[in-house]
Design an enzyme around this catalytic site. Structure first.
Site, short mmCIF file in Angstrom:
data_model
loop_
_atom_site.label_atom_id
_atom_site.label_comp_id
_atom_site.label_asym_id
_atom_site.label_seq_id
_atom_site.Cartn_x
_atom_site.Cartn_y
_atom_site.Cartn_z
CE LYS A 167 -1.84 1.70 3.79
NZ LYS A 167 -1.29 2.57 5.03
CG HIS A 210 -0.42 -4.54 7.66
ND1 HIS A 210 -0.81 -3.16 7.24
CD2 HIS A 210 -0.33 -4.76 9.20
CE1 HIS A 210 -0.90 -2.49 8.41
NE2 HIS A 210 -0.87 -3.01 9.49
CD GLU A 224 -1.60 3.86 14.14
OE1 GLU A 224 -0.40 3.27 14.39
OE2 GLU A 224 -2.09 4.73 13.31
CG HIS A 258 -5.13 -0.74 7.41
ND1 HIS A 258 -4.75 -1.79 6.43
CD2 HIS A 258 -4.25 0.13 7.63
CE1 HIS A 258 -3.56 -1.47 6.00
NE2 HIS A 258 -3.21 -0.28 6.92
CE LYS A 264 -0.35 7.55 12.19
NZ LYS A 264 0.30 6.20 12.09
C1 BG6 Z 1 -0.15 1.46 8.05
C2 BG6 Z 1 -0.19 2.79 8.13
O1 BG6 Z 1 -0.66 0.94 6.80
O2 BG6 Z 1 -0.93 0.81 9.22
C3 BG6 Z 1 0.39 3.52 9.59
O3 BG6 Z 1 0.28 3.55 7.06
C4 BG6 Z 1 -0.38 2.80 10.68
O4 BG6 Z 1 0.07 5.07 9.63
C5 BG6 Z 1 -0.42 1.24 10.45
O5 BG6 Z 1 0.38 3.07 11.84
C6 BG6 Z 1 -1.14 0.52 11.42
O6 BG6 Z 1 -1.02 -0.83 11.57
P1 BG6 Z 1 -0.97 -1.73 12.69
O7 BG6 Z 1 -0.99 -3.03 12.37
O8 BG6 Z 1 -0.03 -1.25 13.90
O9 BG6 Z 1 -2.47 -1.41 13.03
#
Ligand code: BG6
Length: 517
Positions: A169, A199, A237, A261, A361
């Site tokens: 991505k 992911h 986050e 996501h 964030k």
């Molecule tokens: C990424 C984003 O795809 O996913 C990030 O670009 C984000 O900004 C991250 O922090 C979050 O992934 P996870 O697995 O920590 O929830």
């Protein structure tokens, strides 16, 4: 031990191992390679899932020999391995790592790659199967594929093995660019060769949504508008943008998290049962949900989407700077670091059940979850008791951290008068299955090597996701700049996000009591 035998792989089960192949990583000196890809390959080898006929070729701009690359990765592994390293097994893995320097826009790179692939493939018996992992800046995705095609490295025919490409991505930055990228890729590749990665689909808890919903008989009958009041999906986050200010300035929270996501979580939660776990059966159902998301009119964008940007504040007891003070961020930036939205899925199962999504964030804690709020039971029975109100049942799928599933319900507090307490029934992954040591990329890499695209995005899904988000981007762009920052670091986003829920007589899960169950 023969040099072809990985020590910890003594009990390899041939039917479960991935296909023999060479993996080519474009962008091999970057973070993804050291943090996720190599540790995942190691974990696959450890669980006997990686073919013995396997090798990796890393490509990046910096000059390095194979040996220097191996040394670098070996030292990175000390930091990023997810568990203990077995020296013999690591030795087996690292001897399969190759490196070649090269610019992604140079013809010579692809000619050199051809030669090296041939040599490495033969040496490791890779059956002429190759997959390319594009861990590069997104601007290179189209170009690399075009050049692979021109060099004859992407063609699959009866004389070659398979050829697959994993695209990281972001896949486009809006609908138009995503469409253009799809067109570009398809000039060289068939859809079945393209693996668009998200992911989130590598997370056990995300994959478990389907098993939970469709592998149990008791949830499906109540998984609809008759019993569910609303769904809240949170991806919070506690960190700020860290060192990624430059990227984030071109993205913002909406693009960064929502069409990919968060929409994965929406589709898995909302989809109809697929007729099988075949890639297209599952993806057809996900795609239908994306297409059923009600498009927002201009006015609805104003009412149903909230954006925020963090100012300075406190995180884990320490003062932290605001977004505009982060490295590589414009001091007057209008980019959002928080977004909340209300979407409606117009189909028979979900009509009138709002899905509230939020991500940001510098929120008070790291938590990703899907909370299903059921409708309240009729109160009539309790009218003449001391009970003032009934709390609706809530099922929470805890994606991370503290992976698990919990169900909250009311119970009678022991004693002579009728009093209700809220109790939780908890399933915690670790209690049942022990601690897992995965990076979240193992299954995705393994599936790509096995030719199973179920957990990857099809072109139409990516475009459908952007179609929902595009009108929001357009309206935000047309509006006068927001007065940012509008939430302090360490808080749950701007107050308008609360109002979005309050207008509907609902509220976000926020307090420790909310998250304890
Ligand atoms: C990424 C984003 O795809 O996913 C990030 O670009 C984000 O900004 C991250 O922090 C979050 O992934 P996870 O697995 O920590 O929830």
């Amino acid at each position: 031990m023969s040099s072809e035998e990985p020590h910890a792989n003594g009990s390899l089960k041939p039917d479960e191992q991935s296909d023999p192949c060479v993996m080519v990583i474009f962008g091999a000196s970057g973070d993804l390679t050291k943090r996720k890809l190599i540790p995942s390959l190691y974990n696959l080898a450890k669980s006997h899932l990686l073919s013995r006929q396997f090798a990796v070729i890393g490509i990046a701009r910096s000059e390095m020999s194979h040996e220097q690359f191996r040394e670098k990765i070996t030292s990175d592994m000390k930091e990023f391995a997810t568990g203990d390293i077995d020296d013999d097994l690591w030795d087996w893995v690292q001897r399969r790592l190759y490196y070649m320097p090269g610019g992604f826009s140079d013809d010579a790179t692809y000619q050199n790659l051809k030669t090296l692939l041939d040599q490495v493939g033969k040496e490791h018996g890779a059956h002429n199967n190759y997959f390319y992992y594009l861990a590069t800046a997104p601007d290179y995705f189209g170009e690399i594929v075009k050049r692979l095609g021109a060099a004859g490295l992407a063609t699959e025919d009866e004389n070659t093995g398979w050829r697959r490409v994993i695209i990281e991505k972001p896949f486009g930055h809006d609908l138009e660019s995503a469409r253009a990228l799809n067109v570009e890729l398809k000039q060289v590749l068939h859809e079945k060769q393209i693996y668009r990665i998200d992911h989130y689909l590598g997370k056990e808890t995300v994959q478990n949504i389907l098993v939970f919903r469709f592998g149990n008989g008791i949830f499906e009958p109540i998984w609809n508008r008759r019993y569910i009041d609303h769904v809240q999906i949170t991806a919070a986050e506690s960190v700020g943008v860290e060192s990624r200010g430059g990227y984030y300035e071109t993205s913002g929270a909406l693009r960064d998290m929502v069409p990919n996501h968060l929409f994965q979580l929406v589709t898995l939660t909302a989809m109809e049962p697929p007729i099988s776990f075949e890639a297209d059966a599952v993806r057809d159902e996900q795609s239908k949900i994306l297409h059923a998301i009600q498009p927002m009119s201009d006015e609805e964008v104003l009412r149903r989407t909230i954006r925020g940007q963090y100012g300075d504040g406190t995180a884990k007891g320490e003062r932290v700077p605001g977004y505009r003070q982060e490295a590589s961020v414009n001091p007057n930036s209008g980019v959002e670091t928080f977004v909340a939205l209300k979407i409606l899925i117009d189909n028979w199962r979900w009509a009138d059940v709002p899905f509230y999504l939020r991500t940001g964030k510098r929120l008070p804690k790291r938590v990703t979850e899907v909370a299903i709020q059921f409708k309240r039971a009729p109160f009539v029975l309790f009218r003449d008791t001391g009970v003032e109100k009934l709390t609706p049942n809530r099922l929470v799928i805890h994606i991370q951290p503290d992976e698990g599933i919990s169900m909250r319900f009311g119970a009678k507090v022991p004693g002579p008068i009728v009093k209700l307490g809220e109790v939780d029934m908890d399933f915690n992954y670790e209690d049942y299955f022990g601690k897992t040591t995965s990076t979240g990329y193992e299954r995705l890499l393994y599936d790509c090597m096995a030719g199973d695209a179920t957990l990857f995005q099809r072109a139409d899904m990516v475009e459908a996701g952007w179609s929902v988000v595009n009108p929001i981007l357009d309206i935000w762009k047309a509006l006068p700049p927001r007065s940012f920052p509008n939430y302090a670091a360490g808080t749950w986003g701007p107050k308008e996000a609360d109002e979005l829920m309050e207008r509907d007589g609902r509220r976000w899960r926020k307090s420790e009591a909310d998250f304890s169950g």
